[in-house]
Design a protein around this motif. Sequence first.
Motif, mmCIF file in Angstrom:
data_model
loop_
_atom_site.group_PDB
_atom_site.id
_atom_site.type_symbol
_atom_site.label_atom_id
_atom_site.label_comp_id
_atom_site.label_asym_id
_atom_site.label_seq_id
_atom_site.Cartn_x
_atom_site.Cartn_y
_atom_site.Cartn_z
ATOM 1 N N ILE A 105 0.865 -1.180 0.000
ATOM 2 C CA ILE A 105 0.000 0.000 0.000
ATOM 3 C C ILE A 105 0.899 1.226 0.000
ATOM 4 O O ILE A 105 1.901 1.271 0.725
ATOM 5 C CB ILE A 105 -0.914 0.050 1.246
ATOM 6 C CG1 ILE A 105 -1.777 -1.202 1.368
ATOM 7 C CG2 ILE A 105 -1.813 1.298 1.200
ATOM 8 C CD1 ILE A 105 -2.605 -1.244 2.662
ATOM 9 N N HIS A 107 0.249 5.083 0.895
ATOM 10 C CA HIS A 107 -0.723 6.047 1.413
ATOM 11 C C HIS A 107 -0.325 7.442 0.922
ATOM 12 O O HIS A 107 0.384 8.189 1.600
ATOM 13 C CB HIS A 107 -0.740 6.000 2.941
ATOM 14 C CG HIS A 107 -1.335 4.748 3.501
ATOM 15 N ND1 HIS A 107 -2.684 4.477 3.482
ATOM 16 C CD2 HIS A 107 -0.756 3.670 4.102
ATOM 17 C CE1 HIS A 107 -2.915 3.315 4.044
ATOM 18 N NE2 HIS A 107 -1.760 2.794 4.421
ATOM 19 N N THR A 141 -4.887 0.098 6.543
ATOM 20 C CA THR A 141 -3.778 -0.842 6.767
ATOM 21 C C THR A 141 -4.213 -2.007 7.634
ATOM 22 O O THR A 141 -3.910 -3.174 7.330
ATOM 23 C CB THR A 141 -2.595 -0.113 7.422
ATOM 24 O OG1 THR A 141 -2.158 0.949 6.570
ATOM 25 C CG2 THR A 141 -1.433 -1.068 7.670
ATOM 26 N N CYS A 144 -6.252 -4.538 5.811
ATOM 27 C CA CYS A 144 -5.494 -5.284 4.808
ATOM 28 C C CYS A 144 -4.364 -6.120 5.391
ATOM 29 O O CYS A 144 -3.704 -6.868 4.653
ATOM 30 C CB CYS A 144 -4.924 -4.316 3.776
ATOM 31 S SG CYS A 144 -6.164 -3.495 2.741
ATOM 32 N N MET A 145 -4.132 -6.030 6.691
ATOM 33 C CA MET A 145 -2.991 -6.739 7.273
ATOM 34 C C MET A 145 -3.026 -8.250 7.094
ATOM 35 O O MET A 145 -1.969 -8.862 6.856
ATOM 36 C CB MET A 145 -2.828 -6.373 8.747
ATOM 37 C CG MET A 145 -2.155 -5.014 8.940
ATOM 38 S SD MET A 145 -1.879 -4.562 10.668
ATOM 39 C CE MET A 145 -0.534 -5.685 11.102
ATOM 40 N N VAL A 156 4.186 -1.381 3.402
ATOM 41 C CA VAL A 156 3.238 -0.271 3.454
ATOM 42 C C VAL A 156 4.057 1.003 3.579
ATOM 43 O O VAL A 156 4.913 1.118 4.458
ATOM 44 C CB VAL A 156 2.256 -0.405 4.631
ATOM 45 C CG1 VAL A 156 1.253 0.742 4.613
ATOM 46 C CG2 VAL A 156 1.528 -1.740 4.576
ATOM 47 N N ALA A 199 7.115 -1.864 7.323
ATOM 48 C CA ALA A 199 6.558 -0.515 7.467
ATOM 49 C C ALA A 199 7.629 0.491 7.062
ATOM 50 O O ALA A 199 8.774 0.413 7.525
ATOM 51 C CB ALA A 199 6.104 -0.269 8.906
#
Length: 255
Positions: A105, A107, A141, A144-145, A156, A199
Amino acid sequence: MTLASSRLPQDWAPQPGSLAGRVVLVTGAYGGLGAAVARALAGAGATVVITGRRRRQLEQLYDAMVAEQLPEPVIHPLDLEAATPNDYQAVADGLERDFGRLDGIVHAAASFDGLTPIAMHKPDEWLRALHVNVSAPFALTQACMPLLTAAPDSAVVFVLDNPELVRKAHWGAYGVAKAALERFVEILHQETETTPLRAHALLPAPMRTALRRQAYFGEDTSKLPLPDAAAQAAVYLLGPQGAASRGTTLDLREV
């Protein structure tokens, strides 16, 4: 900044097909940065799911990418300001149904209503900025984890802003939100560092976007570069080589 800082390797360059087989979701996809990210990811071979609240602008981005002979993106309208937990879960369920996976992802969505003193900050604008810039990335998030942690290597990416500037007077809810987002990345990293999910924070250099024009009134933003460098950095973070920057802020500003 609370996160450690990292830099893009000097010898790195995006390669066609480097993200082949990966499915990546991009929020705020028709914004300046979001559109650049969508193009860069598609150029690297990813299947790109583009989201935003205005379907027509998503369709325009779709048409532009097809005209540029990039792989067709997938449109999924999502209004981060109005979305409920069920809406975020619907996105995750749709990704699982249509692709069976999610590998990343970005953002890229942001809410900024201009520089405003705290005494004049409208409460509804404050709450909207905090929601779109912090709460919505968290909720999406989180939904979708399960898909992200099921992937062999996922990432992400959360976009920050210059901390030396946004901590100053008049940056209001946007400045507070970006500080909170950095702390969120730090916590998420600590909770996922032994999982396949990485992350990342991304700190772009000044770039030519609508948000920049609104924040820096009087600046000739036409002299600034387009968001292409930040978009390419997102490709780096989403690929396996991005593991070297796990849990850090990838700082694209000049040294």
